[in-house]
Motif scaffolding. Structure first.
Motif, PDB file in Angstrom:
ATOM      1  N   PRO A  45       0.950  -1.286  -0.126  1.00 43.50           N
ATOM      2  CA  PRO A  45      -0.036   0.031   0.196  1.00 43.50           C
ATOM      3  C   PRO A  45       1.013   1.164   0.189  1.00 43.50           C
ATOM      4  O   PRO A  45       2.059   1.026   0.115  1.00 43.50           O
ATOM      5  CB  PRO A  45      -0.650  -0.185   1.472  1.00 43.50           C
ATOM      6  CG  PRO A  45       0.260  -0.769   2.467  1.00 43.50           C
ATOM      7  CD  PRO A  45       1.023  -1.718   1.192  1.00 43.50           C
ATOM      8  N   TYR A  46       0.353   2.321  -0.363  1.00 48.82           N
ATOM      9  CA  TYR A  46       1.067   3.497  -0.121  1.00 48.82           C
ATOM     10  C   TYR A  46       0.871   3.985   1.238  1.00 48.82           C
ATOM     11  O   TYR A  46      -0.220   4.126   1.703  1.00 48.82           O
ATOM     12  CB  TYR A  46       0.460   4.785  -1.052  1.00 48.82           C
ATOM     13  CG  TYR A  46       0.995   6.084  -1.064  1.00 48.82           C
ATOM     14  CD1 TYR A  46       2.130   6.181  -1.708  1.00 48.82           C
ATOM     15  CD2 TYR A  46       0.394   7.025   0.068  1.00 48.82           C
ATOM     16  CE1 TYR A  46       2.865   7.484  -1.562  1.00 48.82           C
ATOM     17  CE2 TYR A  46       1.225   8.283   0.002  1.00 48.82           C
ATOM     18  CZ  TYR A  46       2.422   8.533  -0.759  1.00 48.82           C
ATOM     19  OH  TYR A  46       2.844   9.695  -0.613  1.00 48.82           O
ATOM     20  N   TYR A  47       2.241   4.353   2.091  1.00 50.36           N
ATOM     21  CA  TYR A  47       1.852   4.781   3.441  1.00 50.36           C
ATOM     22  C   TYR A  47       1.774   6.367   3.513  1.00 50.36           C
ATOM     23  O   TYR A  47       2.947   6.974   3.162  1.00 50.36           O
ATOM     24  CB  TYR A  47       3.218   4.117   4.184  1.00 50.36           C
ATOM     25  CG  TYR A  47       3.231   2.812   4.244  1.00 50.36           C
ATOM     26  CD1 TYR A  47       2.323   2.061   5.005  1.00 50.36           C
ATOM     27  CD2 TYR A  47       3.933   1.876   3.500  1.00 50.36           C
ATOM     28  CE1 TYR A  47       2.335   0.947   5.168  1.00 50.36           C
ATOM     29  CE2 TYR A  47       4.068   0.637   3.580  1.00 50.36           C
ATOM     30  CZ  TYR A  47       3.343  -0.054   4.527  1.00 50.36           C
ATOM     31  OH  TYR A  47       3.271  -1.395   4.491  1.00 50.36           O
ATOM     32  N   GLU A  48       0.834   6.816   3.826  1.00 50.37           N
ATOM     33  CA  GLU A  48       0.433   8.165   3.721  1.00 50.37           C
ATOM     34  C   GLU A  48       1.064   8.531   5.603  1.00 50.37           C
ATOM     35  O   GLU A  48       0.691   7.939   6.146  1.00 50.37           O
ATOM     36  CB  GLU A  48      -0.951   8.544   3.806  1.00 50.37           C
ATOM     37  CG  GLU A  48      -1.420  10.007   3.772  1.00 50.37           C
ATOM     38  CD  GLU A  48      -2.874  10.485   3.700  1.00 50.37           C
ATOM     39  OE1 GLU A  48      -3.325  10.491   2.292  1.00 50.37           O
ATOM     40  OE2 GLU A  48      -3.537   9.964   4.462  1.00 50.37           O
ATOM     41  N   HIS A  49       1.710   9.866   5.533  1.00 53.30           N
ATOM     42  CA  HIS A  49       2.307   9.991   7.033  1.00 53.30           C
ATOM     43  C   HIS A  49       1.678  11.513   7.201  1.00 53.30           C
ATOM     44  O   HIS A  49       1.362  12.487   6.298  1.00 53.30           O
ATOM     45  CB  HIS A  49       3.788   9.981   6.802  1.00 53.30           C
ATOM     46  CG  HIS A  49       4.380  11.135   6.174  1.00 53.30           C
ATOM     47  ND1 HIS A  49       4.740  11.132   4.834  1.00 53.30           N
ATOM     48  CD2 HIS A  49       4.985  12.078   6.532  1.00 53.30           C
ATOM     49  CE1 HIS A  49       5.414  12.158   4.208  1.00 53.30           C
ATOM     50  NE2 HIS A  49       5.383  13.054   5.625  1.00 53.30           N
ATOM     51  N   ARG A  50       1.863  11.771   8.586  1.00 53.63           N
ATOM     52  CA  ARG A  50       1.577  12.971   9.112  1.00 53.63           C
ATOM     53  C   ARG A  50       2.105  13.055  10.284  1.00 53.63           C
ATOM     54  O   ARG A  50       2.626  11.911  10.940  1.00 53.63           O
ATOM     55  CB  ARG A  50      -0.195  13.215   9.453  1.00 53.63           C
ATOM     56  CG  ARG A  50      -0.562  12.425  10.152  1.00 53.63           C
ATOM     57  CD  ARG A  50      -2.045  12.372  10.484  1.00 53.63           C
ATOM     58  NE  ARG A  50      -2.709  11.514  11.432  1.00 53.63           N
ATOM     59  CZ  ARG A  50      -3.778  11.676  11.790  1.00 53.63           C
ATOM     60  NH1 ARG A  50      -4.933  12.575  11.290  1.00 53.63           N
ATOM     61  NH2 ARG A  50      -4.389  10.663  12.901  1.00 53.63           N
ATOM     62  N   LEU A  51       2.320  14.204  11.028  1.00 54.30           N
ATOM     63  CA  LEU A  51       2.862  14.287  12.356  1.00 54.30           C
ATOM     64  C   LEU A  51       1.866  13.553  13.422  1.00 54.30           C
ATOM     65  O   LEU A  51       0.794  13.801  13.335  1.00 54.30           O
ATOM     66  CB  LEU A  51       3.045  15.941  12.799  1.00 54.30           C
ATOM     67  CG  LEU A  51       4.167  16.594  12.141  1.00 54.30           C
ATOM     68  CD1 LEU A  51       3.883  17.963  12.433  1.00 54.30           C
ATOM     69  CD2 LEU A  51       5.452  16.063  12.791  1.00 54.30           C
ATOM     70  N   ALA A  52       2.592  12.797  14.295  1.00 51.56           N
ATOM     71  CA  ALA A  52       1.917  12.024  14.956  1.00 51.56           C
ATOM     72  C   ALA A  52       1.055  12.877  16.219  1.00 51.56           C
ATOM     73  O   ALA A  52       1.833  14.018  16.532  1.00 51.56           O
ATOM     74  CB  ALA A  52       2.584  10.907  15.732  1.00 51.56           C
ATOM     75  N   ALA A  53      -0.144  12.613  16.656  1.00 48.17           N
ATOM     76  CA  ALA A  53      -0.648  13.521  17.871  1.00 48.17           C
ATOM     77  C   ALA A  53       0.187  13.248  19.197  1.00 48.17           C
ATOM     78  O   ALA A  53       0.531  12.337  19.231  1.00 48.17           O
ATOM     79  CB  ALA A  53      -1.920  13.096  17.833  1.00 48.17           C
TER      80      ALA A  53
END
Length: 313
Positions: A305-313
């Motif tokens: 899959p494509y691993y979408e990232h963001r800053l963790a909460a």
């Protein structure tokens, strides 16, 4: 390295979807040992599996969970009283004279009071949130293995201590929560091809270096989620360790990691967990140590899959 993950924590999910059975005595053993060893970290979502016990052993686990939380509350309430007194003493001193020591005591006490109030409030909530299913090295998680021809769910620590090693091994080798694919027939040779497991996750977290506006770097934690959203069967190695003197038994595991896909590498991390295809579950859990090529083939035939990232909460 995968330092944290969002896991399937409810053992009934494994039973319903994979036809697994629960090693309830082993779960009971872990919860029993936590009564005297607070270093045993069990995610709240795992505890929620026993909210409505259906057997006498499960009811015993529920009782121990309630006792553990009551002890936590008592300890935090006692500490809260101490910090309130510390804050009052500091503010009383500041009324007569401003000193560095009094200001520092005021700052520390205020921060601790806020933290303790938050912990006590959180302890009282009844709903299960995403954060409750997140594990870190040293935390326990349900892992599916093969035993006696059946798929079995055991509660294992996320940091592998191979059989025969001293307990001090955990401190000497703190990174053994991940097993590099390129070292499976080296460091991990006693387990690869023999003791395979699966952990189900829907997100993982990594520490990476971020760049501030002034050009300096800082450590940030990124959350990676597969797109489209899905539960991933993460390949693991596990071990059963026993202290011959005391009879204490520890089940522990490590997640296999490999070179990252482009989007994970671009985000600043050099490793990635390895999910396997559902059709390979039994072949992975029942490895043939004389056919390593088959094990590598399972790891290579992975979902991508494509691993979408963001800053963790």
């Amino acid at each position: 390295m995968c330092y944290s993950a969002q896991i399937w924590a409810h053992y009934r999910d494994f039973i319903r979807q994979f036809g697994a059975i629960l090693d309830l005595p082993q779960f009971v053993d872990v919860f029993w040992h936590r009564r005297s060893n607070p270093k045993i970290k069990i995610p709240r979502a795992v505890e929620a599996s026993f909210e409505t016990p259906e057997s006498e052993p499960a009811q015993q686990v529920k009782t121990w969970i309630d006792e553990f939380r009551a002890a936590q509350a008592t300890g935090w309430e006692q500490e809260l009283f101490k910090q309130k007194k510390r804050l009052a003493d500091a503010e009383r001193r500041l009324q007569t004279k401003t000193t560095k020591a009094a200001l520092e005591a005021q700052r520390i006490a205020t921060a601790k009071i806020e933290w303790l109030r938050g912990k006590l409030a959180d302890l009282g909530r009844r709903d299960v949130q995403d954060q409750d299913a997140r594990i870190f090295p040293g935390h326990y998680a349900p892992v599916m293995v093969a035993e006696g021809g059946r798929r079995v769910v055991k509660l294992m620590r996320y940091q592998c201590r191979p059989a025969g090693k001293l307990a001090a091994y955990d401190t000497k080798f703190p990174g053994t929560y991940n097993a590099r694919r390129d070292n499976l027939e080296g460091y991990w040779k006693p387990l690869f091809g023999y003791s395979h497991g699966l952990m189900v996750v829907n997100a993982f977290y990594e520490n990476v270096s971020g760049v501030r506006a002034d050009g300096t770097t800082e450590n940030v934690v990124l959350e990676f989620r597969p797109q489209p959203p899905q539960d991933m069967l993460v390949a693991c190695l596990w071990s059963r360790w026993e202290d011959r003197a005391t009879g204490e038994v520890l089940y522990s595991f490590a997640a296999i990691t490999d070179e990252p896909p482009p989007e994970v590498a671009a985000a600043g991390h050099d490793r990635c967990i390895v999910p396997i295809q559902p059709q390979h579950i039994d072949a992975w859990l029942n490895p043939d140590p004389t056919d390593m090529a088959a094990q590598y083939a399972i790891l290579d035939d992975r979902p991508r899959p494509y691993y979408e990232h963001r800053l963790a909460a």
